[in-house]
Every structure is written in structure tokens, then in C-alpha cells.
Design a protein around this motif. Structure first.
Motif, PDB file in Angstrom:
ATOM      1  N   ARG A   6       0.821  -1.204   0.000  1.00 37.14           N
ATOM      2  CA  ARG A   6       0.000   0.000   0.000  1.00 37.14           C
ATOM      3  C   ARG A   6       0.853   1.250   0.000  1.00 37.14           C
ATOM      4  NH1 ARG A   6      -2.442  -3.319   3.758  1.00 37.14           N
ATOM      5  NH2 ARG A   6      -1.397  -2.228   5.445  1.00 37.14           N
ATOM      6  N   SER A   7       1.886   1.237   0.814  1.00 36.17           N
ATOM      7  CA  SER A   7       2.724   2.423   0.937  1.00 36.17           C
ATOM      8  C   SER A   7       4.052   2.026   1.530  1.00 36.17           C
ATOM      9  CB  SER A   7       2.042   3.474   1.819  1.00 36.17           C
ATOM     10  OG  SER A   7       2.937   4.536   2.093  1.00 36.17           O
ATOM     11  N   THR A   8       5.102   2.729   1.110  1.00 36.42           N
ATOM     12  CA  THR A   8       6.426   2.521   1.698  1.00 36.42           C
ATOM     13  C   THR A   8       7.004   3.837   2.198  1.00 36.42           C
ATOM     14  OG1 THR A   8       7.428   2.763  -0.487  1.00 36.42           O
ATOM     15  CG2 THR A   8       6.911   0.528   0.241  1.00 36.42           C
ATOM     16  N   GLN A   9       6.172   4.871   2.320  1.00 31.32           N
ATOM     17  CA  GLN A   9       6.639   6.191   2.688  1.00 31.32           C
ATOM     18  C   GLN A   9       6.406   6.522   4.148  1.00 31.32           C
ATOM     19  OE1 GLN A   9       8.332   7.865   0.418  1.00 31.32           O
ATOM     20  NE2 GLN A   9       7.964   6.186  -1.001  1.00 31.32           N
ATOM     21  N   GLY A  10       6.037   5.539   4.969  1.00 33.01           N
ATOM     22  CA  GLY A  10       5.796   5.798   6.374  1.00 33.01           C
ATOM     23  C   GLY A  10       4.386   6.276   6.619  1.00 33.01           C
ATOM     24  N   VAL A  11       4.178   6.858   7.792  1.00 30.25           N
ATOM     25  CA  VAL A  11       2.855   7.258   8.205  1.00 30.25           C
ATOM     26  C   VAL A  11       2.473   8.564   7.528  1.00 30.25           C
ATOM     27  CG1 VAL A  11       1.404   7.763  10.189  1.00 30.25           C
ATOM     28  CG2 VAL A  11       3.314   6.188  10.431  1.00 30.25           C
ATOM     29  N   SER A  12       1.310   8.606   6.868  1.00 31.81           N
ATOM     30  CA  SER A  12       0.835   9.835   6.260  1.00 31.81           C
ATOM     31  C   SER A  12       0.348  10.790   7.335  1.00 31.81           C
ATOM     32  CB  SER A  12      -0.292   9.531   5.267  1.00 31.81           C
ATOM     33  OG  SER A  12      -1.417   9.013   5.953  1.00 31.81           O
ATOM     34  N   ALA A  14      -2.531  12.367   7.550  1.00 37.17           N
ATOM     35  CA  ALA A  14      -3.899  12.055   7.971  1.00 37.17           C
ATOM     36  C   ALA A  14      -3.914  10.872   8.928  1.00 37.17           C
ATOM     37  CB  ALA A  14      -4.770  11.754   6.742  1.00 37.17           C
ATOM     38  N   ALA A  15      -3.150   9.837   8.614  1.00 33.72           N
ATOM     39  CA  ALA A  15      -3.088   8.674   9.500  1.00 33.72           C
ATOM     40  C   ALA A  15      -2.479   9.042  10.842  1.00 33.72           C
ATOM     41  CB  ALA A  15      -2.288   7.558   8.839  1.00 33.72           C
ATOM     42  N   SER A  16      -1.453   9.892  10.817  1.00 36.85           N
ATOM     43  CA  SER A  16      -0.821  10.309  12.056  1.00 36.85           C
ATOM     44  C   SER A  16      -1.802  11.053  12.957  1.00 36.85           C
ATOM     45  CB  SER A  16       0.386  11.200  11.739  1.00 36.85           C
ATOM     46  OG  SER A  16       0.980  11.683  12.913  1.00 36.85           O
ATOM     47  N   ASP A  17      -2.613  11.936  12.360  1.00 34.02           N
ATOM     48  CA  ASP A  17      -3.607  12.674  13.153  1.00 34.02           C
ATOM     49  C   ASP A  17      -4.633  11.729  13.761  1.00 34.02           C
ATOM     50  OD1 ASP A  17      -2.361  15.039  12.576  1.00 34.02           O
ATOM     51  OD2 ASP A  17      -3.678  15.554  10.892  1.00 34.02           O
ATOM     52  N   VAL A  18      -5.075  10.751  12.968  1.00 37.08           N
ATOM     53  CA  VAL A  18      -6.069   9.804  13.473  1.00 37.08           C
ATOM     54  C   VAL A  18      -5.512   9.013  14.639  1.00 37.08           C
ATOM     55  CG1 VAL A  18      -7.392   7.731  12.914  1.00 37.08           C
ATOM     56  CG2 VAL A  18      -7.321   9.622  11.294  1.00 37.08           C
ATOM     57  N   TYR A  19      -4.280   8.531  14.509  1.00 38.01           N
ATOM     58  CA  TYR A  19      -3.688   7.733  15.583  1.00 38.01           C
ATOM     59  C   TYR A  19      -3.477   8.561  16.846  1.00 38.01           C
ATOM     60  CZ  TYR A  19      -2.882   3.495  12.902  1.00 38.01           C
ATOM     61  OH  TYR A  19      -3.064   2.340  12.185  1.00 38.01           O
ATOM     62  N   LYS A  20      -3.008   9.791  16.694  1.00 37.33           N
ATOM     63  CA  LYS A  20      -2.787  10.638  17.862  1.00 37.33           C
ATOM     64  C   LYS A  20      -4.096  10.906  18.594  1.00 37.33           C
ATOM     65  CE  LYS A  20       1.259  13.044  15.983  1.00 37.33           C
ATOM     66  NZ  LYS A  20       1.768  14.339  15.452  1.00 37.33           N
ATOM     67  N   ARG A  21      -5.137  11.259  17.835  1.00 37.29           N
ATOM     68  CA  ARG A  21      -6.420  11.572  18.464  1.00 37.29           C
ATOM     69  C   ARG A  21      -7.043  10.337  19.103  1.00 37.29           C
ATOM     70  NH1 ARG A  21      -8.658  15.260  13.406  1.00 37.29           N
ATOM     71  NH2 ARG A  21      -7.218  17.004  13.718  1.00 37.29           N
ATOM     72  N   GLN A  22      -6.905   9.213  18.449  1.00 45.61           N
ATOM     73  CA  GLN A  22      -7.473   7.984  19.015  1.00 45.61           C
ATOM     74  C   GLN A  22      -6.764   7.573  20.301  1.00 45.61           C
ATOM     75  OE1 GLN A  22     -10.593   7.443  17.752  1.00 45.61           O
ATOM     76  NE2 GLN A  22     -10.116   5.291  17.379  1.00 45.61           N
ATOM     77  N   ILE A  23      -5.447   7.694  20.317  1.00 43.43           N
ATOM     78  CA  ILE A  23      -4.698   7.335  21.529  1.00 43.43           C
ATOM     79  C   ILE A  23      -5.050   8.285  22.669  1.00 43.43           C
ATOM     80  CG2 ILE A  23      -2.386   7.223  22.532  1.00 43.43           C
ATOM     81  CD1 ILE A  23      -1.385   6.237  19.812  1.00 43.43           C
ATOM     82  N   LEU A  24      -5.120   9.584  22.376  1.00 41.86           N
ATOM     83  CA  LEU A  24      -5.493  10.554  23.411  1.00 41.86           C
ATOM     84  C   LEU A  24      -6.931  10.326  23.882  1.00 41.86           C
ATOM     85  CD1 LEU A  24      -3.873  13.839  22.024  1.00 41.86           C
ATOM     86  CD2 LEU A  24      -3.117  12.461  23.965  1.00 41.86           C
ATOM     87  N   GLY A  25      -7.829  10.046  22.926  1.00 38.78           N
ATOM     88  CA  GLY A  25      -9.214   9.764  23.305  1.00 38.78           C
ATOM     89  C   GLY A  25      -9.337   8.513  24.149  1.00 38.78           C
ATOM     90  N   GLY A  26      -8.586   7.476  23.777  1.00 42.76           N
ATOM     91  CA  GLY A  26      -8.606   6.254  24.582  1.00 42.76           C
ATOM     92  C   GLY A  26      -8.061   6.482  25.976  1.00 42.76           C
ATOM     93  N   ALA A  27      -6.976   7.277  26.077  1.00 44.02           N
ATOM     94  CA  ALA A  27      -6.413   7.584  27.397  1.00 44.02           C
ATOM     95  C   ALA A  27      -7.405   8.402  28.227  1.00 44.02           C
ATOM     96  CB  ALA A  27      -5.099   8.345  27.235  1.00 44.02           C
ATOM     97  N   LEU A  28      -8.155   9.298  27.571  1.00 39.52           N
ATOM     98  CA  LEU A  28      -9.153  10.096  28.288  1.00 39.52           C
ATOM     99  C   LEU A  28     -10.257   9.207  28.866  1.00 39.52           C
ATOM    100  CD1 LEU A  28     -10.399  12.778  29.149  1.00 39.52           C
ATOM    101  CD2 LEU A  28     -11.458  12.944  26.877  1.00 39.52           C
ATOM    102  N   ILE A  81     -11.348   7.937   4.839  1.00 41.00           N
ATOM    103  CA  ILE A  81     -10.155   8.588   5.380  1.00 41.00           C
ATOM    104  C   ILE A  81      -8.947   8.070   4.616  1.00 41.00           C
ATOM    105  CG2 ILE A  81      -8.754   8.957   7.441  1.00 41.00           C
ATOM    106  CD1 ILE A  81     -11.238   8.382   9.102  1.00 41.00           C
ATOM    107  N   ASP A  82      -8.341   8.939   3.824  1.00 43.75           N
ATOM    108  CA  ASP A  82      -7.189   8.542   3.027  1.00 43.75           C
ATOM    109  C   ASP A  82      -5.932   8.525   3.894  1.00 43.75           C
ATOM    110  OD1 ASP A  82      -8.697   8.363   0.676  1.00 43.75           O
ATOM    111  OD2 ASP A  82      -8.516  10.528   0.341  1.00 43.75           O
ATOM    112  N   VAL A 195     -10.023   1.556  11.852  1.00 44.01           N
ATOM    113  CA  VAL A 195     -10.517   2.570  10.918  1.00 44.01           C
ATOM    114  C   VAL A 195      -9.620   2.675   9.699  1.00 44.01           C
ATOM    115  CG1 VAL A 195     -10.927   5.043  10.618  1.00 44.01           C
ATOM    116  CG2 VAL A 195     -11.715   3.895  12.689  1.00 44.01           C
ATOM    117  N   LEU A 196      -8.303   2.759   9.905  1.00 48.77           N
ATOM    118  CA  LEU A 196      -7.390   3.039   8.803  1.00 48.77           C
ATOM    119  C   LEU A 196      -7.019   1.796   7.999  1.00 48.77           C
ATOM    120  CD1 LEU A 196      -4.947   5.600  10.434  1.00 48.77           C
ATOM    121  CD2 LEU A 196      -6.760   6.053   8.804  1.00 48.77           C
ATOM    122  N   GLU A 197      -6.768   0.702   8.681  1.00 45.38           N
ATOM    123  CA  GLU A 197      -6.245  -0.474   8.000  1.00 45.38           C
ATOM    124  C   GLU A 197      -7.328  -1.458   7.581  1.00 45.38           C
ATOM    125  OE1 GLU A 197      -3.037  -0.680   7.253  1.00 45.38           O
ATOM    126  OE2 GLU A 197      -2.696   1.232   8.253  1.00 45.38           O
TER     127      GLU A 197
END
Length: 298
Positions: A6-12, A14-28, A81-82, A195-197
């Protein structure tokens, strides 16, 4: 058979924002759970059910607010979500980095058992999401932290014997809060992965009870990282069978055969150890009797 990555360029981004928000939301939500269970001593099951109900309503509300201007807006589903975190394929063994695929070659030979095993190894080592690799790396890291570091020992002690930990000066409430919030952050990471994968969109009820499967895996694994990993693999494999054709049952039979073979080898090894111990004990007794008889003769 190699699939295009799918990709070899690392985290996009948009994906980075989703992961950060999800981790913070889960911690909340983990913090909310900790307030209820640690501070107010609410039963964990009651608090968990209440948070599940609350989280479903909050997710729907935020979905409506965040995508109100989208033409495909829906209260139960987000637009696509791309972006993804990329994946990794082992070179030479599975054909990563445009190299030959040894497992793919063995699979194409259609040899009984050998080709089946090669196909399983090919699937397990190709197009691996970096989040999956990170999650697998967490298993030995978690085991090392919990059993070999002061932080891990304190975390285990406050769960097993809070009064004893408190007598040694450990801040029991703080450690419990940290543990629950970390678990909530990892739960958020798992949600972002779905969501992403899995589908590329958020859909209400997307977890489909996987959180309860995670709880069952924890109990099945006796609260230990490697045991939980084995339980998760068992439940995950059974869940993945419904996404495959009827031929996947053949793979299940192979897996069961391998597990039985490993368990049989383990039993033989244990029996050999016990037999060796018995022989050694008997030889020691015989030696003692011989020495005593010699002493009497002298």
C-alpha cells in the motif's frame, strides 16, 4: 503470491492525526474509567458498560460535527479517510523490495504440507502493517517492563497486593491511574487501526465486540503478555476464517496439526525429564547404600 504494498513512505499526515487523536481519546476514557473504579471503587464491569454506552454516543456526536459539511455525511459513518501507515514485506523470503520470494516459490510448487506451510509463512511475513509490527514488538517489551523494571514491579504489586505496596511507600492510586490510562491509550490505538487499515472509514459498531474478545484473551493468557498473545492469535485466527473461502478450513486443520505436534513434543520432553530425574534419584540412592555398606565393612 506477492501483493502490491500500500505504501512505503511511512505514516501519512492524515493517518498520524487519526492515531494521535485515538490514543489521546482512549487515554481520556481510561482516565474516566480510573476515576470510577479507583477513586470511587465502582465495579469494573459496571464502569466498563457505562463507558461503552457513553463512548458510542460521543463518537456519533463527534462524527456528525466533524463531517457536517461533507456531501456523504452520515451520523453512523464517516467519509473515507485517506492515508495509511505503510507496510513491510520481508525481502527474499516473501519478495519485499522487489526481491525473489522463496515462500511464494515453494507455495507454487504445490507440494503437500510444504507448500501449505510456505503459504502460511508468506501470508505472515508479507504486507505487514507497521502498526502490527509495533504491536508484536510490544509483547517482549511489555514482559520486560513488567518483570524486570521497578516501574513494572510496582505496577504488578499494586494490582496483586495494594496494601503491601502501600506499606512499601508505593503510590497505589497513581500507579493504578497510570495503568488504566495506558490501557485506554492502547485501546484507542486498536480503534484507529480498525478505521485506517481495515476499512478506511469509521462505522458505528465497527469493533463488533472485539473489546470483549480482548478481555477474554487476557483471562485466557493468565494476564501475561505472551499468554495473551497466544489467546489473541487463537481468537483472531477463528475470526479471520469467516473472511476467507471454504478452503480456509484446510489451513485450520494444518494449524491444529502443528499445535498438536508441538504439544506432543512438549509432553515427550517433559516425560524424558521426569524419567531422567527418577533415574538420577535411584542412582543416588544406590550409591548411598553402597557407601553405607562399605563403611560398615570397614
Amino acid at each position: 503470491i506477492r501483493r502490491p504494498p500500500r505504501s512505503t513512505q511511512g505514516v501519512s499526515s492524515a493517518a498520524s492525526d487519526v492515531y494521535k487523536r485515538q490514543i489521546l481519546g482512549g487515554a481520556l476514557f481510561g482516565l474516566i474509567h480510573a476515576v470510577g473504579t479507583v477513586t470511587f471503587q465502582v465495579d469494573h464491569i459496571v464502569s466498563g458498560v457505562a463507558i461503552n454506552i457513553l463512548a458510542a454516543g460521543v463518537a456519533r456526536f463527534l462524527n456528525v460535527v466533524a463531517y457536517a459539511d461533507q456531501p456523504t455525511q452520515s451520523s453512523t459513518q464517516s467519509p473515507r479517510i485517506d492515508g495509511d501507515v505503510g507496510d513491510f514485506t520481508l525481502p527474499y523470503l516473501s519478495g519485499g523490495a522487489d526481491t525473489p520470494s522463496l515462500f511464494g516459490y515453494l507455495q507454487d510448487l504445490n507440494y503437500p504440507f510444504i507448500s501449505d506451510i510456505a503459504g502460511l509463512l508468506l501470508g505472515a511475513t508479507s504486507n505487514l502493517s507497521y502498526i502490527s509490527i509495533f504491536s508484536l514488538a510490544l509483547i517482549p517489551v511489555a514482559a520486560w517492563v513488567l518483570w524486570s523494571t521497578p516501574f513494572g514491579l510496582q505496577m504488578r504489586s499494586v494490582g496483586e497486593l495494594p496494601t503491601g505496596s502501600e506499606s512499601l511507600g508505593v503510590n497505589v492510586y497513581l500507579m493504578k491511574y497510570i495503568g488504566v490510562m495506558i490501557s485506554g491509550g492502547f485501546a484507542g490505538l486498536a480503534g484507529a487501526y480498525l478505521v485506517l487499515e481495515s476499512s478506511g472509514i469509521y462505522r458505528e459498531g465497527q469493533t463488533a465486540g472485539r473489546g470483549f474478545i480482548g478481555l477474554a484473551s487476557m483471562i485466557f493468557g493468565n494476564y501475561r503478555p505472551f499468554g495473551i498473545f497466544m489467546g489473541s492469535g487463537l481468537f483472531g485466527y477463528a475470526d479471520a476464517l469467516q473472511l476467507r473461502s471454504d478452503d480456509a478450513v484446510h489451513g485450520l486443520l494444518i494449524l491444529i496439526s502443528l499445535i498438536v505436534a508441538v504439544y506432543f513434543i512438549y509432553l515427550i520432553r517433559q516425560d524424558f525429564k521426569d524419567h531422567s530425574v527418577r533415574i538420577e534419584s535411584q542412582m543416588q540412592r544406590i550409591t548411598e547404600v553402597v557407601i553405607k555398606n562399605q563403611d560398615k565393612q570397614d
